[in-house]
Enzyme design. Structure first.
Site, PDB file in Angstrom:
ATOM      1  N   LYS A   1      33.217   8.616  29.182  1.00  0.00           N
ATOM      2  CA  LYS A   1      32.015   9.668  29.206  1.00  0.00           C
ATOM      3  C   LYS A   1      32.571  10.453  30.593  1.00  0.00           C
ATOM      4  O   LYS A   1      33.445  10.030  30.898  1.00  0.00           O
ATOM      5  CB  LYS A   1      30.819   9.247  29.807  1.00  0.00           C
ATOM      6  CG  LYS A   1      29.960   8.199  29.007  1.00  0.00           C
ATOM      7  CD  LYS A   1      28.882   8.552  29.744  1.00  0.00           C
ATOM      8  CE  LYS A   1      27.617   7.475  28.484  1.00  0.00           C
ATOM      9  NZ  LYS A   1      26.415   7.519  28.616  1.00  0.00           N
TER      10      LYS A   1
ATOM     11  N   LEU B   1      30.129   4.350  25.920  1.00  0.00           N
ATOM     12  CA  LEU B   1      30.730   2.921  26.231  1.00  0.00           C
ATOM     13  C   LEU B   1      30.723   2.067  26.202  1.00  0.00           C
ATOM     14  O   LEU B   1      29.961   1.767  24.615  1.00  0.00           O
ATOM     15  CB  LEU B   1      29.759   3.224  27.773  1.00  0.00           C
ATOM     16  CG  LEU B   1      30.216   3.678  28.366  1.00  0.00           C
ATOM     17  CD1 LEU B   1      29.409   5.483  29.044  1.00  0.00           C
ATOM     18  CD2 LEU B   1      31.262   3.428  29.393  1.00  0.00           C
TER      19      LEU B   1
ATOM     20  N   ASP C   1      22.483   3.436  33.156  1.00  0.00           N
ATOM     21  CA  ASP C   1      22.818   3.237  34.022  1.00  0.00           C
ATOM     22  C   ASP C   1      23.764   4.290  34.574  1.00  0.00           C
ATOM     23  O   ASP C   1      24.885   2.865  35.057  1.00  0.00           O
ATOM     24  CB  ASP C   1      22.770   1.878  34.748  1.00  0.00           C
ATOM     25  CG  ASP C   1      22.695   1.847  36.077  1.00  0.00           C
ATOM     26  OD1 ASP C   1      22.802   2.563  36.909  1.00  0.00           O
ATOM     27  OD2 ASP C   1      23.045   0.447  36.707  1.00  0.00           O
ATOM     28  N   GLU C   2      24.607   4.852  34.686  1.00  0.00           N
ATOM     29  CA  GLU C   2      25.852   5.521  34.854  1.00  0.00           C
ATOM     30  C   GLU C   2      25.934   6.835  36.224  1.00  0.00           C
ATOM     31  O   GLU C   2      24.811   6.988  36.201  1.00  0.00           O
ATOM     32  CB  GLU C   2      26.125   6.279  33.667  1.00  0.00           C
ATOM     33  CG  GLU C   2      26.066   4.732  32.133  1.00  0.00           C
ATOM     34  CD  GLU C   2      26.788   6.061  31.503  1.00  0.00           C
ATOM     35  OE1 GLU C   2      28.152   5.733  31.198  1.00  0.00           O
ATOM     36  OE2 GLU C   2      26.277   6.896  30.677  1.00  0.00           O
ATOM     37  N   TYR C   3      27.283   7.180  35.891  1.00  0.00           N
ATOM     38  CA  TYR C   3      27.405   7.913  37.638  1.00  0.00           C
ATOM     39  C   TYR C   3      26.575   8.549  38.981  1.00  0.00           C
ATOM     40  O   TYR C   3      26.808   8.593  39.294  1.00  0.00           O
ATOM     41  CB  TYR C   3      27.127   9.748  36.765  1.00  0.00           C
ATOM     42  CG  TYR C   3      27.654   9.355  35.369  1.00  0.00           C
ATOM     43  CD1 TYR C   3      29.444   9.035  35.373  1.00  0.00           C
ATOM     44  CD2 TYR C   3      27.556  10.084  34.294  1.00  0.00           C
ATOM     45  CE1 TYR C   3      30.345   9.257  34.039  1.00  0.00           C
ATOM     46  CE2 TYR C   3      28.476   9.495  33.074  1.00  0.00           C
ATOM     47  CZ  TYR C   3      29.166   9.584  33.054  1.00  0.00           C
ATOM     48  OH  TYR C   3      30.582   9.393  31.805  1.00  0.00           O
TER      49      TYR C   3
END
Length: 410
Positions: free
Chosen positions: A2, A31, A175-177
């Site tokens: 991403k 991912l 739940d990213e970045y």
């Protein structure tokens, strides 16, 4: 992988919700496979695809593409291809003054939400659920590091306000970045995500909650005997072009998606193979990402043929070969509506299909379909449930002739 781009920030206050709309760029997805599942009871459902097979869930990068395109793809027999369209994405930002997480929308997300009547409701009229994805924005705040139960509950309230204000069907967590630790924020903890979904479920008991299975949250799915799976409806894996069911105790196979594809980068042969595996292994979700504005029905047919044994067709004006038709007079006489696909239709939505208020006197219904008619708009008033062709509404009890104003078709 991403990618994410931070743009300069301009804030627009929205006092009624207590949020601020921030000009940031939503992030792309890509991912990790995980495994295992169990067979707990099914959760809340959707009602777009009316054939046997997995539900279709589609993320749309609204920075570049139109969410309405989700509704332009149908099976060759008239059913919508996608059950759920997800607006990607809103952000979790961190206010360093208050030391609290805040909900932010970039201009493109704002445009979709503020124009719900033309961007969200037309999809819902076709039976498609519309959800909003939530993820971090490199400021240290995310779904895994709320420092207290109260902090998680406060953010859940912001999400519930957004769902209610814009007429959404639910929230999707990603739940990213977050970049945990930035701005002196805390690291992920074991209670945060459980507290968040517990609070949101209490606030939105009839809405959908899903989890894009990735990040620290995927390792913190229970706390003090409460499981995330008991609070959410769906979870799907996050690695495009691969296969592996998320391990979310409390969710049955019917609520899990082991296959994920990027429409613009996963080959059609891989997409079809993943679809076949999904069906053969009895899972209930197939995840699509990156739906473009261009016509990709040939590519999507490789998936739908494997999932449902039906090709995909494209076009906002595509008339389904199977659907419900209302008639002005008894015995299927007089003016007729267009063929109407499965979905929930208010009066204004019916009128766009040739229906007139307090006008219908007979109806043709495909075998196996159910039509619930309502005497008033917005699915209120006296109701009648029909499962077959009905030649004369005066024979119904009570009399339904020339009184129908809204309809649900399943």
């Amino acid at each position: 992988m991403k990618t994410s781009i931070n743009l300069s920030f301009n804030r627009i206050a929205v006092a009624s919700l207590g949020f601020v709309l921030l000009f940031t760029a939503a992030c792309k997805k890509d991912l990790s496979p995980a495994a295992k599942t169990n067979n707990a009871p099914s959760k809340l459902g959707t009602n777009a695809i009316g054939v046997s097979g997995p539900k279709g869930v589609c993320y749309v990068e609204v920075n570049n593409n139109d969410i309405l395109n989700v509704g332009n793809y149908k099976l060759s027999t008239g059913e919508q291809l996608f059950d759920i369209g997800i607006i990607f994405a809103a952000n979790i930002n961190y206010n360093t003054s208050t030391q609290k997480a805040e909900l932010f929308f970039n201009p493109q997300v704002t445009a979709v939400l503020n124009n719900a009547a033309t961007k969200i409701q037309p999809l819902q009229a076709k039976g498609i659920k519309v959800m909003l994805s939530i993820l971090g924005n490199h400021q240290g705040a995310g779904i895994s590091n709320f420092p207290s139960q109260q902090a998680a509950q406060d953010f859940a309230q912001l999400l519930a306000n957004a769902v209610t204000t814009y007429g959404l069907d639910g929230i999707d967590f990603d739940d990213e970045y977050a970049d945990y630790g930035t701005n002196n924020t805390g690291q992920p903890n074991s209670s945060s995500f459980v507290y968040l979904v517990t609070a949101l479920r209490q606030l939105l008991p009839t809405k959908l909650i899903s989890f894009y299975f990735i990040g620290p949250a995927a390792s913190n799915l229970s706390y003090n005997g409460v499981t995330v799976g008991s609070k959410i409806d769906y979870s799907w894996q996050a690695y495009y072009g691969s296969y592996g069911a998320p391990n979310v105790p409390g969710l049955a196979k019917s609520n899990l998606g082991p296959a994920a594809i990027d429409i613009q980068s996963t080959s059609s042969s891989t997409a079809a193979s993943l679809a076949t595996q999904t069906v053969n292994n009895g899972y209930g979700i197939y995840l699509y990402y990156n739906l473009p504005n261009t016509d990709v029905h040939t590519y999507l047919s490789s998936v739908s043929n494997a999932l449902y044994g039906k090709a995909t067709v494209y076009g906002s004006s595509t008339t389904p070969t199977t659907g419900v038709t209302f008639y002005q007079d008894i015995n299927y006489a007089g003016t007729a509506t267009s063929t109407i696909a499965k979905g929930n239709y208010t009066l204004s939505q019916l009128q766009a299909l040739g229906f007139v208020n307090d006008w219908a006197s007979s109806v043709k219904i495909p075998s196996g379909w159910t039509v619930t008619m309502y005497g008033d708009d917005n699915f209120t008033g006296t109701s009648w449930t029909l499962t077959s062709n009905t030649t004369n509404f005066t024979t119904l009890s009570p009399n339904a002739n020339d009184v129908v104003s809204s309809v649900k078709i399943q």
